[in-house]
Design a protein around this motif. Structure first.
Motif, PDB file in Angstrom:
ATOM      1  N   PRO A 136     -12.376  -1.886   6.922  1.00  0.00           N
ATOM      2  CA  PRO A 136     -12.542  -0.844   5.914  1.00  0.00           C
ATOM      3  C   PRO A 136     -13.223  -1.609   4.474  1.00  0.00           C
ATOM      4  O   PRO A 136     -12.903  -2.696   4.024  1.00  0.00           O
ATOM      5  N   SER A 137     -13.772  -1.002   3.478  1.00  0.00           N
ATOM      6  CA  SER A 137     -14.682  -1.622   2.415  1.00  0.00           C
ATOM      7  C   SER A 137     -13.385  -1.675   1.360  1.00  0.00           C
ATOM      8  O   SER A 137     -13.538  -2.281   0.190  1.00  0.00           O
ATOM      9  N   ARG A 138     -12.317  -1.022   1.358  1.00  0.00           N
ATOM     10  CA  ARG A 138     -11.128  -1.167   0.553  1.00  0.00           C
ATOM     11  C   ARG A 138      -9.620  -0.973   1.164  1.00  0.00           C
ATOM     12  O   ARG A 138      -9.885  -0.673   2.358  1.00  0.00           O
ATOM     13  N   ASP A 139      -8.723  -1.584   0.465  1.00  0.00           N
ATOM     14  CA  ASP A 139      -7.452  -1.540   1.065  1.00  0.00           C
ATOM     15  C   ASP A 139      -7.046   0.000   1.199  1.00  0.00           C
ATOM     16  O   ASP A 139      -7.450   0.802   0.210  1.00  0.00           O
ATOM     17  N   LEU A 140      -6.321   0.295   2.309  1.00  0.00           N
ATOM     18  CA  LEU A 140      -6.194   1.803   2.588  1.00  0.00           C
ATOM     19  C   LEU A 140      -4.729   1.933   2.648  1.00  0.00           C
ATOM     20  O   LEU A 140      -3.876   0.930   2.908  1.00  0.00           O
ATOM     21  N   HIS A 141      -4.155   3.159   2.686  1.00  0.00           N
ATOM     22  CA  HIS A 141      -2.898   3.492   2.841  1.00  0.00           C
ATOM     23  C   HIS A 141      -2.733   3.597   4.400  1.00  0.00           C
ATOM     24  O   HIS A 141      -3.540   4.575   5.016  1.00  0.00           O
ATOM     25  N   MET A 199      -2.083   7.136   5.701  1.00  0.00           N
ATOM     26  CA  MET A 199      -3.264   8.183   5.580  1.00  0.00           C
ATOM     27  C   MET A 199      -4.589   7.664   6.584  1.00  0.00           C
ATOM     28  O   MET A 199      -5.146   8.415   7.250  1.00  0.00           O
ATOM     29  N   TYR A 200      -4.540   6.402   6.967  1.00  0.00           N
ATOM     30  CA  TYR A 200      -5.839   5.954   7.623  1.00  0.00           C
ATOM     31  C   TYR A 200      -5.225   5.186   8.815  1.00  0.00           C
ATOM     32  O   TYR A 200      -5.924   4.880   9.552  1.00  0.00           O
ATOM     33  N   LYS A 221       4.809  -3.094   1.886  1.00  0.00           N
ATOM     34  CA  LYS A 221       3.919  -2.207   1.391  1.00  0.00           C
ATOM     35  C   LYS A 221       2.953  -1.804   2.416  1.00  0.00           C
ATOM     36  O   LYS A 221       2.470  -2.464   3.326  1.00  0.00           O
ATOM     37  N   VAL A 223       0.074  -0.841   3.501  1.00  0.00           N
ATOM     38  CA  VAL A 223      -1.403  -1.099   3.062  1.00  0.00           C
ATOM     39  C   VAL A 223      -2.126  -1.250   4.648  1.00  0.00           C
ATOM     40  O   VAL A 223      -1.559  -1.933   5.406  1.00  0.00           O
ATOM     41  N   PHE A 254     -14.694  11.045   6.088  1.00  0.00           N
ATOM     42  CA  PHE A 254     -13.706  10.406   5.742  1.00  0.00           C
ATOM     43  C   PHE A 254     -13.695   8.982   6.040  1.00  0.00           C
ATOM     44  O   PHE A 254     -13.110   8.071   5.097  1.00  0.00           O
ATOM     45  N   ASP A 276     -16.500   6.790   3.605  1.00  0.00           N
ATOM     46  CA  ASP A 276     -16.072   6.716   2.431  1.00  0.00           C
ATOM     47  C   ASP A 276     -15.425   5.283   2.175  1.00  0.00           C
ATOM     48  O   ASP A 276     -15.491   4.756   1.144  1.00  0.00           O
ATOM     49  N   VAL A 277     -14.945   4.853   3.374  1.00  0.00           N
ATOM     50  CA  VAL A 277     -14.182   3.242   3.323  1.00  0.00           C
ATOM     51  C   VAL A 277     -15.021   2.314   4.052  1.00  0.00           C
ATOM     52  O   VAL A 277     -14.441   1.260   4.682  1.00  0.00           O
ATOM     53  N   LYS A 334      -6.067  13.628  -3.338  1.00  0.00           N
ATOM     54  CA  LYS A 334      -7.559  13.799  -2.396  1.00  0.00           C
ATOM     55  C   LYS A 334      -7.422  12.383  -1.497  1.00  0.00           C
ATOM     56  O   LYS A 334      -6.842  11.376  -2.066  1.00  0.00           O
ATOM     57  N   ASP A 335      -8.353  12.503  -0.624  1.00  0.00           N
ATOM     58  CA  ASP A 335      -8.378  11.421   0.246  1.00  0.00           C
ATOM     59  C   ASP A 335      -8.894  10.106  -0.299  1.00  0.00           C
ATOM     60  O   ASP A 335      -8.688   8.985  -0.128  1.00  0.00           O
ATOM     61  N   ASP A 336      -9.761  10.183  -1.421  1.00  0.00           N
ATOM     62  CA  ASP A 336     -10.320   9.093  -2.035  1.00  0.00           C
ATOM     63  C   ASP A 336      -9.530   8.663  -3.296  1.00  0.00           C
ATOM     64  O   ASP A 336      -9.990   8.016  -4.207  1.00  0.00           O
ATOM     65  N   GLN A 370      -7.218   6.433  -3.479  1.00  0.00           N
ATOM     66  CA  GLN A 370      -6.940   5.078  -3.302  1.00  0.00           C
ATOM     67  C   GLN A 370      -5.561   4.551  -3.483  1.00  0.00           C
ATOM     68  O   GLN A 370      -5.005   3.816  -4.240  1.00  0.00           O
ATOM     69  N   LEU A 371      -4.565   5.519  -2.912  1.00  0.00           N
ATOM     70  CA  LEU A 371      -3.281   5.501  -2.988  1.00  0.00           C
ATOM     71  C   LEU A 371      -3.076   3.745  -2.386  1.00  0.00           C
ATOM     72  O   LEU A 371      -3.702   3.455  -1.264  1.00  0.00           O
ATOM     73  N   SER A 379      -3.843   1.187  -3.280  1.00  0.00           N
ATOM     74  CA  SER A 379      -5.094   0.244  -3.162  1.00  0.00           C
ATOM     75  C   SER A 379      -5.499   0.069  -4.589  1.00  0.00           C
ATOM     76  O   SER A 379      -4.826   0.691  -5.446  1.00  0.00           O
TER      77      SER A 379
END
Lengths: 459, 459
Positions: free
Chosen positions: A211-216, A219-220, A317, A319, B275, B278-279, B424-426, B428-429, B431
Motif C-alpha cells: 500500500p502507498s501508506r501505512d494502514l490500520h 480496517m485493511y 501497533k 499497523v 477503497f 486510495d492506498v 472516514k476510510d481515508d 489515516q488512522l 498512519s
C-alpha cells in the motif's frame, strides 16, 4: 642489526604500544554512517602524525568519501606495502555492549588479557601490529627495515567506494613487490596463518512497497497486501531444504575444492563443535553435503544482514505497513560473477512479486572471490618466520570474509598480496564487545618483526 | 426545548469547538510508550476539567496503567453512557508526517476542510463530538439531556490492560441503559452507520534467537543459522496460496455470513476498487473465495504489524544477527477463541524451529469478536435520527477493527453497546498525517444532538 634486540624492545615497549592503540580506538571512525565523517578524518590525522613520527612521509589524501592515508619511506631490499583500514563497524545493538565501544580498556578475563573496544581487532589493532614492529625496528636500528609504503583506508566497512578509483589513479605510486594485508586471523591460538583464499561479497538492499501508506490493520487487514508477507516469502525461498541458494545461476563458477587442499584442510584440527558452541549453536546450517570448513571458506552463501518494516517499538501497533526492507549479502567463491548474480537475484525477486507490489533495489558493493598464488618464495619465507613465533607451524588457509583489496592489488597494481593477521574466532568482529587479545597484539608485533626480517633477508 | 435551536447553536459554536479539540490534540498521549505517561495524565486532566465545566461530576480514576476518566450527571429519561478513548497511537514513521503530529491544524484540502494531527479521528475528535453535543444542549436548555455517564479510557491503543479489572470492580457504577461508543466510522460520506459486527484481536510478539550473539557474516555465514531466515519461513507459512491462514484450528468458530446480512451488504455501494485505489492497491489480497466486504468485516486475518532484526541503519553491515523479531496480530470473528488460537500459533511456530533456535513469545491482548443484538428499539430510533442528518439513510454495518469494549459492556455491566462514529476510510488512522474531516466533526456533533433527542423521546 639483531632480531633478538628488536623483539626485546617490542616486549619492553608493549605498555606504550597498548596506550597508543587505545588512543586510536577512542576515535569513533564509523565509515558507513555520515554522522561520523569528522571522526574518520580525525583517525586519518592521527595515523598521519604517528607515521611521520617514524620518519615516514605520510599524508592524508582526499577522496569523494573518507580520506586515504598514504606514506612512503625509502630503503634497501624489497619494496613492501602495508594495507590496513582505520574505519570501524557501527556499534548497534549498543545495549548489548558492556561498556562504551569507544572508551576502550585492557581487561583481564578468564581467557586472558584483552583489549576491548570497537575496532580493537577489525582493524585498528591489527594495522598497529605492523606500525609498532616498524617503530621497534627504527628505535633499535635507527632506520626502517626496507623501502616501505603505508596505505591505510577509511571505507573498508562501507564497501570501499573510493578504493578502486584511487588505486587506479595512483597505480604507479602504490606498486610494490609485495602487499602485506593485515586484516585476517590466526587459524587458532597455536597455529598462525597466511590466508590464500577469500570469498567475494555482493550486497543488496531491497524495499518492497505494497500500500502507498501505512494502514490500520483492522480496517485493511485481510484485503490489503502486506509487504512483510511478500518479503518473508522471498527470503524464505532463497534457500532450498538442503541449504542450497536458489538464485538461478548462482553456482556458476563455483569450483570443487582441489584434492590437495581438501587433504590439507582435513589435517587441520578444526573443531566445528567448539566453533559453533562458542556462539550457542551446534548444527552446521549450510549445504548439507559440505564439511564445516568448506561451508565457511570455500562455499558461497546468502545471508540476511538486516530486516525491518512496520512498528518495531515497545508495545503493539496494529499497523499494516506500506513498506518492508531487507539487507541481503552473498559471499562468493571461485569465479562467481557478482554482477550476473545481482541481475539474477533482482529478476527472481521481481518475478515473485504479487500484484500491486513494487520493489526497489540498492546495490552495496560487488567483489569477486580471490585465490592467491603462493609460488613466490616470499610466502615460504614468511610462513617460516611466523612458525618461529607461534607454538605450531603456520598454515595456508581460506577465509570466509571478503577482503576485496587483495584482488585489487593483484589486478590494479600487479602486486602480489599476502594476507597475514592475528585475529581469533572469538574477537566478536562486527558484534558488541569486540576485543583483540593482548597475545594477538604482542605476538602480532613480534611476528611482523620476524616476517620483515625474513623478507629483507630473502630478497 | 427545541432540537433546531440546539443544532443552530452547534453551527454557531463550531469554531470554538474546533479550538477545544485542537487543544486536546496538542497533548501527545501515546499510551503504548512509557515515555508519554505524564502526557496521558495531562489528557485525562484536560477532559476532567472540560466535563466539570458542563456540570458533570468528573474525576480521574487511577489504574495500574493510565487513568480512567469517569463522570456522572443525573437527569430524567434513559441512562446513557458514553465511551471514548483519549490515548493515541505512536507517530512513527515520523518522517512521513507533513507536520508535527502534535501541532494540529485546520487545513483546506482538495477533498474539503480537515483537522490534521495524531488522534484527530482516533479517537479524540470522535469523543469530542459527543461532548460538544452535550455542551450545546446545556447552553440552550440549561441542563444535559438525560442521566449521563462519561467513561473515557487511556489505554485503548495499547491493549487496554486495566479495562476489564476496572469495569469489573466498578460494574454497578458503569451500568446504564445503553453504552454509546464513539470510535467507528461512517459507511461512506453519504451513509451514516451503526456498527453491529466487530472483529476480535489477538496480538503476539515473537523473538527468534539462533546464535547467542551477533556474528560476522564472513566468518560464520553459511555455517551458522540465521534467525531472519527462520522467522521469514515462519511468516511465509502463515498463509496458504489461497490466502487462508494455516494455524491449525484457526477457522474453528468462524461462521458463514447469514443470508440476510449478505444480501444487505450486497446492496451497499462498496467500491473496493476505490477503497484499495486510495492506498495504491487494486487486488484484494485475502481469501480468494470471499468478497471484499467479507474480507474486512466478516473474515479472520493474520497480519505482520512489525518485523526487525540485524542492521537496519544507513549503509551496510555484514552481520549475521543473533535475533529476529516480529509483531503479529490476528483479527477474529464469530466464536473464534483467541486463547486457543494463541496456543495453536505458538505450538506451530515452535514445531517449525530448526535445531539451535529458540523462540520467546509475548502476548499483546486477546479479545473475542462481537455481533450485537439490534432488537432494542433504541437502535431503530438512533438509526432514524442519523438518517435525518446525512444525505442517505443509516446502515447497520460490520467493522474490521476490534473494539473489545463493546463486548465488555454486554458481558460485564449487562449494558447494550451501540457503536456510532463519523470516521472516514481515508482518515489515516494509525498512519502518518491522520485527519478528521471538519464535516465528520460538525455533522458528528449534530448527529449526537439528534440521537440524544431521539433516545430521550423514545424512552
Amino acid at each position: 642489526m639483531s632480531l633478538d634486540a628488536i623483539l626485546s624492545r617490542i616486549d619492553a615497549d608493549l605498555p606504550q604500544a597498548t596506550e597508543r592503540l587505545l588512543d586510536l580506538l577512542r576515535i569513533p571512525s564509523i565509515s558507513t554512517d555520515p554522522a561520523y565523517k569528522a571522526e574518520c578524518e580525525r583517525a586519518a590525522d592521527w595515523l598521519v602524525a604517528d607515521l611521520r613520527a617514524l620518519g615516514v612521509a605520510a599524508e592524508k589524501r582526499a577522496t569523494p568519501g573518507h580520506p586515504m592515508v598514504v606514506g612512503h619511506v625509502d630503503g634497501d631490499g624489497p619494496h613492501l606495502l602495508l594495507y590496513g583500514h582505520y574505519d570501524v563497524q557501527p556499534v548497534d545493538p549498543i545495549e548489548l555492549w558492556d561498556r562504551d565501544p569507544f572508551d576502550p580498556e585492557v581487561q583481564d578475563t578468564a581467557k586472558g588479557t584483552v583489549i576491548r573496544g570497537r575496532g580493537a581487532a577489525d582493524d585498528k589493532g591489527q594495522l598497529m601490529t605492523f606500525v609498532e614492529a616498524c617503530r621497534a625496528w627504527k628505535a633499535e636500528t635507527g632506520r626502517l627495515p626496507c623501502k616501505l609504503t603505508f596505505f591505510l583506508e577509511g571505507e573498508e566497512e562501507s564497501g570501499s567506494p573510493s578504493l578502486v578509483p584511487f588505486m587506479t589513479e595512483n597505480a604507479d605510486e602504490l606498486k610494490a613487490d609485495l602487499a602485506l594485508i593485515c586484516d585476517t586471523g590466526l587459524f587458532d591460538s597455536r597455529v598462525p596463518a597466511i590466508t590464500t583464499m577469500l570469498r567475494g561479497l555482493l550486497g543488496e538492499e531491497l524495499t518492497i512497497t505494497a500500500p502507498s501508506r501505512d494502514l490500520h490493520s483492522g480496517m485493511y487487514g485481510g484485503i490489503a497486501m502486506n509487504p512483510v508477507r511478500v518479503l518473508s516469502k522471498i527470503i524464505a525461498s532463497l534457500h532450498d531444504e538442503t541449504g542450497r541458494v536458489t538464485v538461478p545461476g548462482f553456482y556458476d563458477g563455483v569450483p570443487e575444492l582441489p584434492d590437495e587442499l581438501r587433504q590439507q584442510w582435513q589435517g587441520l584440527a578444526f573443531d566445528h563443535a567448539r566453533f559453533l558452541g562458542d556462539v550457542g549453536l551446534s548444527t552446521p546450517a549450510g549445504e548439507q553435503d559440505r564439511t564445516p570448513l568448506e561451508m565457511i571458506w570455500a562455499r558461497p552463501t546468502c545471508e540476511v544482514n538486516g530486516i525491518w518494516g512496520g512498528y518495531t517499538g515497545a508495545g503493539f501497533k496494529t499497523v499494516l505497513p506500506s513498506q518492508a526492507h531487507a539487507k541481503i549479502s552473498f559471499r562468493l567463491v571461485g569465479s562467481q560473477d557478482p554482477l550476473a548474480i545481482r541481475e539474477s537475484f533482482r529478476k527472481m525477486v521481481t518475478e515473485m512479486l504479487p500484484p500491486d507490489c513494487e520493489v526497489e533495489f540498492k546495490g552495496h558493493g560487488a567483489s569477486t572471490a580471490g585465490a592467491f598464488d603462493t609460488s613466490d618464495p616470499a610466502f615460504e619465507a614468511a610462513r617460516q618466520a611466523l612458525s618461529q613465533e607461534w607454538p605450531d607451524p603456520a598454515a595456508y588457509i581460506g577465509c570466509g570474509g571478503s577482503i576485496p583489496i587483495a584482488g585489487h592489488f593483484a589486478r590494479i597494481t600487479e602486486t602480489t598480496p599476502m594476507l597475514i593477521g592475528f585475529g581469533k574466532d572469538d574477537d566478536q568482529l562486527h558484534s558488541p564487545n569486540e576485543k583483540y587479545d593482548m597475545e594477538s597484539f604482542h605476538k602480532g608485533i613480534r611476528s611482523w618483526a620476524r616476517v620483515l626480517d625474513a623478507l629483507t633477508r630473502a630478497a
